[in-house]
Design a protein around this motif. Structure first.
Motif, short mmCIF file in Angstrom:
data_model
loop_
_atom_site.label_atom_id
_atom_site.label_comp_id
_atom_site.label_asym_id
_atom_site.label_seq_id
_atom_site.Cartn_x
_atom_site.Cartn_y
_atom_site.Cartn_z
N PRO A 42 0.80 -1.22 0.00
CA PRO A 42 0.00 0.00 0.00
C PRO A 42 0.84 1.28 0.00
N GLN A 43 2.01 1.22 0.60
CA GLN A 43 2.87 2.39 0.73
C GLN A 43 3.75 2.60 -0.50
N GLN A 44 3.93 1.56 -1.31
CA GLN A 44 4.79 1.63 -2.50
C GLN A 44 6.21 2.06 -2.13
N ARG A 45 6.75 1.41 -1.11
CA ARG A 45 8.10 1.70 -0.64
C ARG A 45 8.84 0.40 -0.34
N LEU A 46 10.14 0.43 -0.61
CA LEU A 46 11.03 -0.67 -0.26
C LEU A 46 11.98 -0.17 0.83
N PHE A 47 12.06 -0.93 1.93
CA PHE A 47 12.91 -0.59 3.07
C PHE A 47 14.04 -1.62 3.15
N LEU A 48 15.26 -1.14 3.22
CA LEU A 48 16.41 -2.02 3.36
C LEU A 48 16.98 -1.86 4.76
N PRO A 163 16.78 -12.26 2.87
CA PRO A 163 15.32 -12.37 2.85
C PRO A 163 14.67 -11.08 2.36
N ALA A 164 13.55 -11.23 1.69
CA ALA A 164 12.75 -10.09 1.22
C ALA A 164 11.29 -10.38 1.54
N ASP A 165 10.70 -9.59 2.42
CA ASP A 165 9.31 -9.78 2.82
C ASP A 165 8.42 -8.75 2.13
N VAL A 166 7.39 -9.24 1.43
CA VAL A 166 6.39 -8.36 0.83
C VAL A 166 5.20 -8.34 1.77
N ILE A 167 4.93 -7.17 2.36
CA ILE A 167 3.88 -7.04 3.37
C ILE A 167 2.76 -6.15 2.86
N TYR A 168 1.67 -6.13 3.62
CA TYR A 168 0.51 -5.33 3.24
C TYR A 168 -0.02 -4.62 4.48
N GLN A 169 0.63 -3.51 4.84
CA GLN A 169 0.21 -2.71 6.00
C GLN A 169 -0.37 -1.39 5.52
N MET A 170 -1.61 -1.16 5.89
CA MET A 170 -2.31 0.04 5.43
C MET A 170 -2.14 1.23 6.37
N ALA A 171 -1.32 1.08 7.39
CA ALA A 171 -1.06 2.20 8.31
C ALA A 171 0.33 2.06 8.89
N SER A 172 0.89 3.20 9.27
CA SER A 172 2.16 3.25 10.00
C SER A 172 1.95 4.11 11.23
N ILE A 183 1.01 9.24 12.72
CA ILE A 183 0.34 8.15 12.02
C ILE A 183 0.11 8.52 10.56
N ALA A 184 0.23 7.53 9.71
CA ALA A 184 -0.09 7.66 8.29
C ALA A 184 -0.94 6.47 7.89
N ALA A 185 -1.91 6.69 7.02
CA ALA A 185 -2.74 5.60 6.51
C ALA A 185 -2.70 5.62 4.98
N PHE A 186 -2.77 4.43 4.38
CA PHE A 186 -2.61 4.30 2.94
C PHE A 186 -3.85 3.67 2.30
N ARG A 187 -3.96 3.86 1.01
CA ARG A 187 -5.07 3.26 0.27
C ARG A 187 -4.90 1.75 0.15
N ASP A 188 -5.92 1.10 -0.38
CA ASP A 188 -6.02 -0.36 -0.37
C ASP A 188 -6.03 -0.89 -1.81
N VAL A 223 -7.27 11.05 9.64
CA VAL A 223 -6.15 10.36 8.99
C VAL A 223 -6.60 9.00 8.46
N LEU A 224 -7.32 8.25 9.28
CA LEU A 224 -7.77 6.92 8.87
C LEU A 224 -8.79 6.99 7.74
N LYS A 225 -9.55 8.06 7.69
CA LYS A 225 -10.55 8.20 6.64
C LYS A 225 -9.94 8.65 5.33
N SER A 226 -9.00 9.58 5.39
CA SER A 226 -8.43 10.15 4.16
C SER A 226 -7.42 9.23 3.49
N ARG A 227 -6.64 8.50 4.29
CA ARG A 227 -5.62 7.59 3.78
C ARG A 227 -4.73 8.28 2.75
N SER A 228 -4.23 9.43 3.10
CA SER A 228 -3.42 10.23 2.18
C SER A 228 -1.97 9.77 2.09
#
Length: 341
Positions: A42-48, A163-172, A183-188, A223-228
């Motif tokens: 959802p975040q479209q980010r890669l973290f190393l 290892p490379a984990d592909v996760i699906y977290q809609m909030a940080s 807090i940040a929330a992302f689209r689905d 924040v949770l509603k807008s998911r910006s």
């Protein structure tokens, strides 16, 4: 009501907001020692992560909803510099031009490097692109696409076998040096509907209670509603709060009020890097027409000035004004079908 509606419409059609200076961090437990790749769809980010500590963050384009990037644990495989794209038969049929390969060069959708991710049968990889404007986004046929300079840097840094984990977290949920909660929330994009707001609120409440903070619930709700995708402080005294120091992730997915921590594993033999001969053929479902496609812009729900001030999403009286929700230009949500397939 007419005035408020006009104001909101102006925000939606306005210019893109200035990118936020901090990237929201997911709730993960990277392994240590060694390298660990985390990709949050959802975040479209890669973290190393290196030895349990965050080393680098890259924007990426991930698979479209009908060609999703496989979630779960994968292993980084071999690397190929200046790859030759062997066009899968399914795409050859659609192209119907007799072309079976695309040689290295500016027209190659894989860019200057391809890093295998997971079982080769999955056809997954992390690679560059001939369409840099498509990154970040929800755009590919399953691979993880980087801007080419980033892909080269990543390939030279990462070691095969990591290892490379592909996760699906809609909030940080992140904590700054003042123990304030951001807090940040992302689209689905894959319609997973897996945002556990109960665990999220439980975690936030536990941290706030332990550190003498007051949670502004209206800000949290917006924040949770807008998911910006933008970080917003829900414990700062005013809406114009600023992040103090480095951010740390809260282990919110389990409802914990503690910070996310790395997992210490027994030392393993140093992995051997795998590099295929330059120009080797790679067969993956990629976008041959990516170079000519233009990503669709995302409507802007808020505006943000260069000094960091934000125009709020809603128009209310000063006494009722909730915290603003900012919209960073770097958190694009793109799902667009390319011209040829």
């Amino acid at each position: 009501m007419k005035t408020q509606g006009f104001g909101l419409l102006a925000l939606i059609t306005g210019t893109a907001a200035v990118a936020a200076p901090h990237t929201p961090l997911p709730d993960v437990s990277p392994i240590t020692p060694g390298q660990h790749v985390i990709i949050n769809i959802p975040q479209q980010r890669l973290f190393l992560y290196v030895d349990g500590k965050l080393s680098k963050i890259y924007p990426v384009a991930v698979g479209k909803a009908n060609t999703q990037t496989n979630l779960g644990r994968h292993i980084i495989g071999a690397k190929t510099y200046n790859p030759t794209w062997h066009i899968p038969k399914s795409i050859q049929k659609e192209l119907n031009n007799g072309q079976t390969t695309v040689p290295p060069g500016p027209k190659n959708p894989l860019g200057p490097v391809f890093v295998r991710m997971g079982d080769p049968k999955l056809g997954l990889g992390i690679h560059g692109t001939n369409a840099p404007s498509s990154v970040p986004g929800v755009r590919s046929h399953g691979c993880v696409r980087m801007k080419s300079p980033d892909a080269l840097e990543f390939a030279k840094t990462i070691t095969s076998g990591s290892p490379a984990d592909v996760i699906y977290q809609m909030a940080s949920v992140n904590i700054d040096a003042n123990n304030n909660i951001w807090i940040a929330a992302f689209r689905d994009p894959y319609n997973q509907k897996n945002l556990d707001t109960t665990a999220l609120r439980k975690s936030i409440t536990a941290w706030a209670k332990a550190h003498g903070k007051t949670v502004h619930t209206k800000r949290l709700d917006i924040v949770l509603k807008s998911r910006s995708g933008a970080l917003n402080c829900i414990t700062c005294g005013s809406a114009a709060g600023k992040i103090n120091g480095s951010l740390q992730s809260l282990a919110w997915t389990t409802g914990s009020g503690e910070l996310s921590k790395p997992i210490v594993t027994p030392p393993k033999p140093e992995p051997t890097d795998q590099v295929l001969p330059e120009g080797s053929e790679i067969e993956v479902e990629e976008d041959a027409s990516a170079a000519t496609a233009t990503p669709a812009p995302l409507p802007t729900e808020t505006t943000q000035s260069e000094n960091g001030s934000v125009t709020p999403l809603l128009s209310t009286s000063p006494e009722q004004q909730p915290a603003p929700v900012s919209k960073p230009a770097s958190n694009e949500y793109i799902e667009q079908t390319d011209n040829l397939f």
